[in-house]
Motif scaffolding. Structure first.
Motif, PDB file in Angstrom:
ATOM      1  N   HIS A   1       0.845  -1.227  -0.058  1.00 41.19           N
ATOM      2  CA  HIS A   1       0.050  -0.048   0.071  1.00 41.19           C
ATOM      3  C   HIS A   1       0.826   1.388  -0.074  1.00 41.19           C
ATOM      4  CE1 HIS A   1      -3.445  -2.538   0.335  1.00 41.19           C
ATOM      5  NE2 HIS A   1      -3.228  -2.750   1.749  1.00 41.19           N
ATOM      6  N   GLU A   2       1.891   1.180   0.689  1.00 42.50           N
ATOM      7  CA  GLU A   2       2.841   2.360   0.775  1.00 42.50           C
ATOM      8  C   GLU A   2       3.272   2.850  -0.366  1.00 42.50           C
ATOM      9  OE1 GLU A   2       1.954   0.564   4.837  1.00 42.50           O
ATOM     10  OE2 GLU A   2       2.908  -0.223   2.822  1.00 42.50           O
ATOM     11  N   GLY A   3       3.773   1.787  -1.251  1.00 38.98           N
ATOM     12  CA  GLY A   3       4.520   1.798  -2.564  1.00 38.98           C
ATOM     13  C   GLY A   3       3.586   2.511  -3.452  1.00 38.98           C
ATOM     14  N   SER A   4       2.180   1.864  -3.493  1.00 36.51           N
ATOM     15  CA  SER A   4       1.325   2.461  -4.494  1.00 36.51           C
ATOM     16  C   SER A   4       1.208   3.924  -4.138  1.00 36.51           C
ATOM     17  CB  SER A   4      -0.031   1.696  -4.243  1.00 36.51           C
ATOM     18  OG  SER A   4       0.197   0.223  -4.599  1.00 36.51           O
ATOM     19  N   GLU A   5       0.800   4.305  -2.778  1.00 33.81           N
ATOM     20  CA  GLU A   5       0.656   5.641  -2.431  1.00 33.81           C
ATOM     21  C   GLU A   5       1.605   6.498  -2.808  1.00 33.81           C
ATOM     22  OE1 GLU A   5      -0.876   5.354   1.646  1.00 33.81           O
ATOM     23  OE2 GLU A   5      -2.276   3.917   1.017  1.00 33.81           O
ATOM     24  N   SER A   6       2.974   5.936  -2.736  1.00 33.70           N
ATOM     25  CA  SER A   6       4.138   7.098  -2.950  1.00 33.70           C
ATOM     26  C   SER A   6       4.013   7.375  -4.492  1.00 33.70           C
ATOM     27  CB  SER A   6       5.473   6.064  -2.701  1.00 33.70           C
ATOM     28  OG  SER A   6       5.568   6.174  -1.365  1.00 33.70           O
ATOM     29  N   LEU A   7       3.906   6.178  -5.226  1.00 29.48           N
ATOM     30  CA  LEU A   7       3.899   6.524  -6.829  1.00 29.48           C
ATOM     31  C   LEU A   7       2.834   7.593  -7.303  1.00 29.48           C
ATOM     32  CD1 LEU A   7       4.470   2.925  -8.025  1.00 29.48           C
ATOM     33  CD2 LEU A   7       6.119   5.023  -8.026  1.00 29.48           C
ATOM     34  N   ILE A   8       1.377   7.164  -6.506  1.00 33.07           N
ATOM     35  CA  ILE A   8       0.448   8.262  -6.762  1.00 33.07           C
ATOM     36  C   ILE A   8       0.813   9.572  -5.918  1.00 33.07           C
ATOM     37  CG2 ILE A   8      -1.845   8.623  -6.230  1.00 33.07           C
ATOM     38  CD1 ILE A   8      -2.337   5.594  -5.777  1.00 33.07           C
ATOM     39  N   SER A   9       1.119   9.598  -5.173  1.00 32.52           N
ATOM     40  CA  SER A   9       1.640  11.146  -4.531  1.00 32.52           C
ATOM     41  C   SER A   9       2.639  11.774  -5.662  1.00 32.52           C
ATOM     42  CB  SER A   9       1.924  11.147  -3.283  1.00 32.52           C
ATOM     43  OG  SER A   9       0.997  10.428  -2.329  1.00 32.52           O
ATOM     44  N   ALA A  10       3.622  11.028  -5.997  1.00 30.08           N
ATOM     45  CA  ALA A  10       4.553  11.691  -6.913  1.00 30.08           C
ATOM     46  C   ALA A  10       3.968  11.873  -8.555  1.00 30.08           C
ATOM     47  CB  ALA A  10       5.583  10.387  -7.053  1.00 30.08           C
ATOM     48  N   ASN A  11       2.621  11.721  -8.590  1.00 27.13           N
ATOM     49  CA  ASN A  11       2.178  12.127  -9.723  1.00 27.13           C
ATOM     50  C   ASN A  11       2.847  11.151 -10.936  1.00 27.13           C
ATOM     51  OD1 ASN A  11       0.275  13.321 -11.228  1.00 27.13           O
ATOM     52  ND2 ASN A  11       1.327  15.434 -11.633  1.00 27.13           N
ATOM     53  N   CYS A  12       2.703   9.955 -10.793  1.00 26.22           N
ATOM     54  CA  CYS A  12       3.568   9.221 -11.754  1.00 26.22           C
ATOM     55  C   CYS A  12       2.153   8.571 -12.862  1.00 26.22           C
ATOM     56  CB  CYS A  12       4.078   7.816 -10.984  1.00 26.22           C
ATOM     57  SG  CYS A  12       5.403   7.999 -10.395  1.00 26.22           S
ATOM     58  N   PHE A  13       1.204   8.649 -12.287  1.00 26.86           N
ATOM     59  CA  PHE A  13      -0.103   8.419 -13.317  1.00 26.86           C
ATOM     60  C   PHE A  13      -0.726   9.445 -13.684  1.00 26.86           C
ATOM     61  CE2 PHE A  13       0.839   5.239 -10.096  1.00 26.86           C
ATOM     62  CZ  PHE A  13       1.659   4.091 -10.939  1.00 26.86           C
ATOM     63  N   ASP A  14      -1.640   9.112 -14.875  1.00 26.18           N
ATOM     64  CA  ASP A  14      -2.562  10.067 -15.553  1.00 26.18           C
ATOM     65  C   ASP A  14      -4.031   9.741 -15.338  1.00 26.18           C
ATOM     66  OD1 ASP A  14      -0.468  11.600 -17.052  1.00 26.18           O
ATOM     67  OD2 ASP A  14      -0.132   9.657 -18.060  1.00 26.18           O
ATOM     68  N   PHE A  15      -4.158   8.552 -14.997  1.00 21.93           N
ATOM     69  CA  PHE A  15      -5.447   8.116 -14.499  1.00 21.93           C
ATOM     70  C   PHE A  15      -5.393   6.876 -13.531  1.00 21.93           C
ATOM     71  CE2 PHE A  15      -9.457   6.000 -14.828  1.00 21.93           C
ATOM     72  CZ  PHE A  15     -10.534   6.973 -14.531  1.00 21.93           C
ATOM     73  N   ILE A  16      -6.154   6.717 -12.571  1.00 18.58           N
ATOM     74  CA  ILE A  16      -5.955   5.695 -11.501  1.00 18.58           C
ATOM     75  C   ILE A  16      -7.460   5.029 -11.533  1.00 18.58           C
ATOM     76  CG2 ILE A  16      -5.695   5.041  -9.268  1.00 18.58           C
ATOM     77  CD1 ILE A  16      -3.893   7.610  -9.044  1.00 18.58           C
ATOM     78  N   ASN A  17      -7.641   3.649 -11.564  1.00 25.21           N
ATOM     79  CA  ASN A  17      -8.890   3.034 -11.440  1.00 25.21           C
ATOM     80  C   ASN A  17      -8.716   2.140 -10.368  1.00 25.21           C
ATOM     81  OD1 ASN A  17     -10.662   0.328 -12.120  1.00 25.21           O
ATOM     82  ND2 ASN A  17     -11.909   2.209 -12.655  1.00 25.21           N
ATOM     83  N   PHE A  18      -9.536   2.013  -9.351  1.00 24.76           N
ATOM     84  CA  PHE A  18      -9.211   1.436  -8.024  1.00 24.76           C
ATOM     85  C   PHE A  18     -10.694   0.663  -7.763  1.00 24.76           C
ATOM     86  CE2 PHE A  18     -10.089   1.063  -3.385  1.00 24.76           C
ATOM     87  CZ  PHE A  18      -9.200   0.210  -2.996  1.00 24.76           C
ATOM     88  N   THR A  19     -10.466  -0.709  -7.661  1.00 20.74           N
ATOM     89  CA  THR A  19     -11.744  -1.338  -7.185  1.00 20.74           C
ATOM     90  C   THR A  19     -11.394  -2.005  -5.750  1.00 20.74           C
ATOM     91  OG1 THR A  19     -12.345  -2.023  -9.323  1.00 20.74           O
ATOM     92  CG2 THR A  19     -13.521  -3.227  -7.696  1.00 20.74           C
ATOM     93  N   GLY A  20     -12.215  -1.610  -4.761  1.00 18.98           N
ATOM     94  CA  GLY A  20     -11.916  -2.210  -3.561  1.00 18.98           C
ATOM     95  C   GLY A  20     -12.715  -1.695  -2.157  1.00 18.98           C
ATOM     96  N   SER A  21     -12.134  -1.689  -1.256  1.00 23.87           N
ATOM     97  CA  SER A  21     -13.030  -1.024  -0.025  1.00 23.87           C
ATOM     98  C   SER A  21     -13.057   0.287  -0.118  1.00 23.87           C
ATOM     99  CB  SER A  21     -12.381  -1.472   1.067  1.00 23.87           C
ATOM    100  OG  SER A  21     -11.233  -0.816   1.281  1.00 23.87           O
ATOM    101  N   VAL A  22     -14.023   0.760   0.708  1.00 21.71           N
ATOM    102  CA  VAL A  22     -14.208   2.440   0.961  1.00 21.71           C
ATOM    103  C   VAL A  22     -13.171   2.940   1.483  1.00 21.71           C
ATOM    104  CG1 VAL A  22     -15.747   3.992   2.247  1.00 21.71           C
ATOM    105  CG2 VAL A  22     -17.009   2.184   1.252  1.00 21.71           C
ATOM    106  N   GLY A  23     -12.509   2.189   2.665  1.00 23.12           N
ATOM    107  CA  GLY A  23     -11.144   2.592   3.079  1.00 23.12           C
ATOM    108  C   GLY A  23     -10.002   3.074   2.110  1.00 23.12           C
TER     109      GLY A  23
END
Length: 462
Positions: free
Chosen positions: A189-211
């Motif tokens: 989780h921490e690695g995914s969030e780090s890449l997202i925070s670093a603006n590595c992606f242009d669109f994110i699709n997540f399927t999972g929990s509300v949390g």
């Protein structure tokens, strides 16, 4: 010391697969390669992209026997159901078939004086964070149209189905798909969030929990990255007095119990008109009592273990609390000696329930369903909307106009008449309230995986 992701099999609690967590700098480099590869991919003709993506899915189909057994080991789905290839192929074929229409420009003017048009252009790099309950189909919902639309795709699967992203990436590579355009990353989780925070992606699709959805939103805050979030559900069924009773019981109970109840659009609560209520609950309990709980590797098994002991513990807790508060359990526990108090969990139908009970309010995501009697459409509608989630609703009646009229008032993403627990690729897969936002599949799915780009071309002086 490097971290390791471990898939614990619900069959026997053993470690079925493990992979080292990729370091964030190494993952960022892989994403950068995908971004570079995407530029040439987007310039390829649409028909070429469609052909190459379909070839990758065809190669995935060739892995069928291994994939079905792996799914049983990783998340407990019985092998008798044959994996997810039916849905994968249906969705791939449909999205490939509508690609030209879904990505077509809107031409406002094409005259000697002006060219005015709106085109759909790919975002760039799409990050797909896929869940464990339908790990192939939920991932394909985004992977296929994203690639067809000209994006590169980075996949990260839930640890419970650790091998799925690796399988998909390997299938595409073996089919001759261009390098670096579809990559699988083993991240925590921490690695995914780090890449997202670093603006590595242009669109994110997540399927999972509300949390999980909230964590993605927090990580993306300030990056202006587009998000598609498909989160929790508590989907209702409403059986009206003119419904085909046996048909309704069979489909709604299958929707409640299939995949051990671990379905995004599974039926978790049922409201039945007074004239049919007694017969419905009798037939529903009988339906559930005939399920065969056991090892998912055995062909006779119709109900496998839940994917994780903690998921089963939550369902047991909700059921126990409901019974303590006055609910009645209709399925005899003696019929299911395989229920071991761990991941193997018997099915249950509850009556004398109400919305003060968590089993009728919180997501259960397991083989339990509560059934309530209602006096009319107004009461059913109020109960269906008394929920923080909104993914699908299943209405059972022979009157299509009545179903449509009620459906217009339900706070949900999809309304079905005389059907349940089905995703139609021609329709937008979407939700409201805490189920999330965005939409997958259909032409709208292509719109969400691209951005509009306008052209105002003045060709000559008027």
């Amino acid at each position: 010391m490097s971290k390791t992701l471990k898939c614990i099999s619900p069959i026997n609690g053993s470690v079925y697969a493990e992979r080292p967590v990729m370091a964030v700098p190494q993952a960022a480099e892989a994403v950068a390669r995908a971004r570079q590869a995407q530029k040439a991919w987007a310039q390829r003709p649409l028909e070429e992209r469609v052909s190459l993506v379909k070839r990758g899915i065809q190669q995935l189909n060739q892995m069928g026997e291994e994939v079905v057994v792996e799914l049983a080991h990783m998340m407990g789905r019985p092998v008798r159901y044959g994996g997810e290839f039916g849905g994968v192929n249906e969705r791939t074929d449909y999205m490939a078939g509508i690609a030209e229409r879904g990505l077509a420009p809107i031409v406002i003017e094409d005259s000697e004086t002006f060219g005015r048009r709106i085109e759909r252009v790919p975002h760039g790099v799409v990050f797909v964070i896929a869940p464990w309950n339908y790990p192939y189909m939920t991932a394909i919902n985004t992977i296929v149209p994203a690639l067809i639309a000209g994006n590169a795709v980075v996949v990260k699967h839930a640890t419970q189905t650790l091998l799925v992203g690796e399988r998909i990436a390997r299938a595409f590579a073996d089919s001759g798909f261009p390098e670096d355009l579809l990559i699988n990353l083993f991240l925590d989780h921490e690695g995914s969030e780090s890449l997202i925070s670093a603006n590595c992606f242009d669109f994110i699709n997540f399927t999972g929990s509300v949390g999980g959805g909230r964590a993605i939103e927090r990580a993306a805050a300030g990056t202006f990255t587009g998000l598609g979030l498909e989160l929790g559900g508590k989907d209702p069924g409403y059986v009206m007095e003119d419904a085909d009773l046996d048909w309704a019981v069979d489909v709604l109970m299958d929707g409640a119990m299939y995949n051990a109840g671990q379905c995004c659009c599974g039926i978790e609560r049922i409201y039945v008109a007074e004239p049919l209520y007694d017969a419905f609950v009798e037939k529903a309990a009988d339906w559930a009592s005939k399920l065969k709980l056991g090892n998912p590797l055995e062909q006779a098994t119709t109900l496998g273990p839940m994917a994780n002991i903690r998921f089963a513990a939550e369902v047991r807790a909700q059921t126990r609390e409901a019974v303590e508060a006055g609910a009645k359990a209709l399925v005899d526990a003696a019929l299911f000696p395989e229920d071991d108090g761990g991941a193997y969990l018997m099915p249950q139908v509850l009556v004398d329930v109400d919305h003060s009970m968590r089993v009728m309010r919180d997501e259960s995501f397991g083989p339990v369903v509560g059934v309530m009697k209602v006096k009319d459409d107004a009461e059913a509608l109020a109960l269906m909307n008394d929920c923080q989630f909104g993914l699908t609703a299943s209405l059972w009646t022979s009157d299509a106009e009545r179903a449509y009229r009620i459906g217009q008032q339900i706070e949900t993403g999809t309304v079905m008449q005389n059907r349940a627990d089905y995703l139609d690729p021609a329709l937008c897969w979407t939700g409201c309230k805490e189920t999330g936002r965005g939409g997958a599949l259909s032409e709208i799915g292509y719109h969400n995986l691209t951005r509009p780009k306008s052209y105002h071309l003045r060709r000559r002086q008027a």
